[in-house]
Scaffold this active site. Structure first.
Site, mmCIF file in Angstrom:
data_model
loop_
_atom_site.group_PDB
_atom_site.id
_atom_site.type_symbol
_atom_site.label_atom_id
_atom_site.label_comp_id
_atom_site.label_asym_id
_atom_site.label_seq_id
_atom_site.Cartn_x
_atom_site.Cartn_y
_atom_site.Cartn_z
ATOM 1 N N ASN A 25 0.874 -1.174 0.000
ATOM 2 C CA ASN A 25 0.000 0.000 0.000
ATOM 3 C C ASN A 25 0.914 1.228 0.000
ATOM 4 O OD1 ASN A 25 -1.618 2.202 0.841
ATOM 5 N ND2 ASN A 25 -3.058 0.837 1.859
ATOM 6 N N ALA A 27 0.599 4.491 -0.313
ATOM 7 C CA ALA A 27 0.320 5.658 0.523
ATOM 8 C C ALA A 27 0.644 5.375 1.979
ATOM 9 C CB ALA A 27 -1.143 6.074 0.373
ATOM 10 N N ASN A 101 -13.074 -4.414 3.661
ATOM 11 C CA ASN A 101 -12.367 -5.650 3.982
ATOM 12 C C ASN A 101 -13.040 -6.437 5.091
ATOM 13 O OD1 ASN A 101 -9.729 -3.477 3.554
ATOM 14 N ND2 ASN A 101 -10.011 -5.205 2.160
ATOM 15 N N ARG A 129 -3.913 -6.676 10.514
ATOM 16 C CA ARG A 129 -5.315 -6.899 10.170
ATOM 17 C C ARG A 129 -5.783 -8.303 10.542
ATOM 18 N NH1 ARG A 129 -7.870 -3.500 5.530
ATOM 19 N NH2 ARG A 129 -9.382 -3.606 7.237
ATOM 20 N N GLU A 163 -9.556 -11.099 1.703
ATOM 21 C CA GLU A 163 -9.627 -9.700 2.128
ATOM 22 C C GLU A 163 -10.965 -9.055 1.791
ATOM 23 O OE1 GLU A 163 -6.179 -7.439 2.324
ATOM 24 O OE2 GLU A 163 -5.197 -9.163 3.225
ATOM 25 N N ARG A 195 -2.867 -10.673 -1.947
ATOM 26 C CA ARG A 195 -3.606 -10.849 -0.691
ATOM 27 C C ARG A 195 -4.841 -11.736 -0.813
ATOM 28 N NH1 ARG A 195 -3.335 -4.996 2.354
ATOM 29 N NH2 ARG A 195 -1.202 -4.458 1.791
ATOM 30 N N HIS A 231 -5.505 -4.230 -3.617
ATOM 31 C CA HIS A 231 -6.822 -4.839 -3.752
ATOM 32 C C HIS A 231 -7.378 -4.511 -5.135
ATOM 33 C CE1 HIS A 231 -7.128 -4.420 0.881
ATOM 34 N NE2 HIS A 231 -6.884 -5.691 0.591
ATOM 35 N N CYS A 348 -12.893 2.046 0.139
ATOM 36 C CA CYS A 348 -12.312 1.274 1.240
ATOM 37 C C CYS A 348 -13.142 1.410 2.513
ATOM 38 C CB CYS A 348 -10.886 1.734 1.527
ATOM 39 S SG CYS A 348 -9.637 1.136 0.369
#
Length: 417
Positions: A25, A27, A101, A129, A163, A195, A231, A348
């Site tokens: 990810n 960011a 998710n 997670r 996920e 994932r 994702h 998200c």
């Protein structure tokens, strides 16, 4: 009442922080170590929900989890007071805010027993997670407790990574009509982990009793994953009969598109060419991590983060799109910059459920008046800032626990305390 789509947004928790825990990810890793603003993040989420309600959309909420997660740390034979910094960061993560998710959802028209099925995601790929699912499952079983209408299933067992709805799309002529369900999976081998495992997706399709003739399993392109599309919902989104996707989203797009058109001749594919919007621009702006929704009048709108408007290539393409005669006719821009800085856009933050609202626990449904109450709690109790250097502060843990308790009280959900 007929079945409608309800967006359940995750309320941004009081420990929202930038620990950079999510490999792949971009960011999240880019902002690792920065000071976060949990109060502003949560208020931005409330404002997004208000904007959806103003558009005539049904809105629900999912709640922050206990943080730090003492039960998870206890299973690792440690406590917040004694945990190594990396474990403590994982135990403090506010990642349940990204409700996409939380689970994979198949509406009643698609399932063999004609109940809406929700299977909680195991999220095993990322340590921060992986400990979410028990609390998520408890919330889902409370919100969707009517067992004549809903089946809320436990997670697919590890090691098969799942996920949730971020890797699942549904297309139908209407929300209450039988649909085509599309499971998007990744294949390991690039610089970032894949994932969503195909075995997990197939297990969920079987568990939900989906018609194999109306279910597709589609591989995400390795190029997209390598570019930071951790994702599928970072490079594609669907709503009704419309698929909105980047040209490079899928490993075999021609095969996928052919299968989709065979199963659903009404399907409309809106593809963004890489020559106009690069994968890098699409991922940085979260062009596809938008909510693609059908408004009460039948018009289709795209709810986008402000970063999409700020990116010239993305915004120019969007302007050309809505000027044409395509199915997406309206653009709505929302400010979720605090979530975006941690790698989560408008899509998200929400889990889509097609159901009759009268069959859902009303404590999880919101209107403007209820959002007023939640906004007041957040303004009064959420930390203004969190510096990752201060994770070991007991005062932070105490403030987070007290803030969550105030929220549960405001929603009459003390059972989740």
């Amino acid at each position: 009442m007929p079945l409608i789509e309800i967006n359940f947004d995750g309320i941004v928790g009081p420990t929202h922080n930038y620990a950079g825990l999510s490999l792949g990810n971009l960011a999240a890793t880019r902002n690792a170590g920065s000071v976060s603003r949990p109060r502003a993040a949560a208020l931005q989420g409330i404002a997004k929900m208000r904007a959806n309600i103003a558009l005539g959309l049904a809105q629900g909420v999912l709640l922050p989890h206990r943080r730090p997660d003492r039960a998870w740390l206890a299973a690792l034979a440690t406590t917040p007071e004694d945990a190594a910094p990396a474990l403590l960061a994982n135990a403090l993560s506010a990642s349940p805010m990204w409700a996409a998710n939380a689970a994979t959802v198949s509406p009643a028209p698609d399932t063999a027993d004609k109940r809406c099925h929700l299977t909680v995601a195991n999220l095993v790929t990322m340590p921060h997670r992986s400990h979410e699912w028990p609390e998520t499952l408890a919330q889902l079983r409370l919100a969707f407790a009517d067992r004549t209408r809903f089946a809320v299933n436990g997670p697919v067992p590890p090691p098969f990574g799942d996920e949730g709805a971020a890797n699942h799309m549904r297309m139908a002529t209407a929300h209450d009509a039988p649909g085509v369900e599309i499971f998007v999976y990744g294949v390991p081998g690039g610089p970032f982990p894949a994932r969503q495992h195909v075995e997990a997706s197939r297990a969920i399709a079987r568990l939900h009793g989906l018609d194999a003739q109306r279910t597709l399993f589609v591989q995400q392109s390795e190029q997209a994953i390598a570019a930071g599309a951790f994702h599928n919902d970072v490079v594609a989104v669907a709503n009704g009969p419309v698929l909105f996707a980047h040209e490079l989203a899928f490993a075999d797009k021609e095969g996928f598109y052919a299968d989709l058109r065979r199963l659903m001749p009404e399907a409309e594919i809106v593809e963004v060419p890489a020559s106009r919007v690069s994968l890098a621009d699409a991922i940085a702006s979260y062009l596809f991590n938008a909510q693609l929704v059908t408004l009460p009048g039948g018009e289709m709108a795209l709810i986008l983060p402000g970063e999409a408007r700020a990116n010239p290539a993305v915004w120019n393409w969007l302007q050309d799109m809505v000027a044409g005669n395509g199915p997406i006719r309206r653009l709505e821009v929302v400010d979720v910059r605090e979530s975006m800085a941690n790698g989560g856009g408008p899509a998200c933050l929400r889990l889509r459920v097609v159901a009759d609202p009268a069959t859902i626990d009303p404590r999880f449904l919101v209107d403007d008046a209820k959002l007023d109450r939640l906004e007041a709690v957040i303004a009064a109790h959420w930390p203004e800032t969190i510096d990752p250097a201060g994770f070991a502060s007991p005062s932070l843990w105490q403030q987070a626990a007290a803030a969550r308790e105030e929220l549960l009280t405001a929603l009459d959900l003390a059972a989740l305390a």
